[in-house]
Design a protein around this motif. Structure first.
Motif: not given
Length: 137
Positions: A19-24, A82-95
């Motif tokens: 899900w995290a990858v698809f959300a990103d 979380y979705y805003a963090a994904l949009q603005r940053g790195n998936t690994a860090i946000a997750t």
């Protein structure tokens, strides 16, 4: 019983990882709140389908409904963040950072639910926080 709980926990872990990858990917072309809303609408459909195929009757107690509504409010706030963090940053860090929600849950559980923690629990929480600090730098 424990084996079933572990099975569901492993499925949840894998599903949330995917899900995290698809959300990103979704936040690359959609606003975070739109991506989250679409994701959760589909998630509600999955939950309703799961309820429908269960043989147990559905029970709605007043306090359970109130707690579920409150949980939904915080889940929505956390998800949009979380979705805003994904949009603005790195998936690994946000997750990784948001995955530390269990630390908040553990503290609240001790303060309000009478849960107990031992030295191993505290060591695990400390190591998790250390891991996030290493990943975020």
């Amino acid at each position: 019983m424990v084996r079933t709980a572990i099975y569901f926990a492993l499925v949840g872990m894998l599903a949330w990882g995917v899900w995290a990858v698809f959300a990103d990917l979704a936040t690359r072309t959609l606003a975070p709140e739109v991506a989250m809303a679409i994701s959760y609408i589909v998630g509600v459909g999955v939950a309703i389908t799961y309820i429908a195929v269960q043989s147990d009757p559905v029970s709605l107690s007043g306090s359970g409904v109130a707690f579920a509504v409150a949980g939904g409010v915080f889940s929505g706030i956390g998800s949009i963040s979380y979705y805003a963090a994904l949009q603005r940053g790195n998936t690994a860090i946000a997750t990784t950072v948001t995955a530390l929600y269990f630390v908040v849950a553990a503290i609240l559980g001790v303060l309000f639910l009478g849960d107990s923690v031992d030295i191993r629990d505290l060591a695990g929480i400390g190591l998790a926080i250390g891991a996030v600090a290493l990943l975020a730098t």
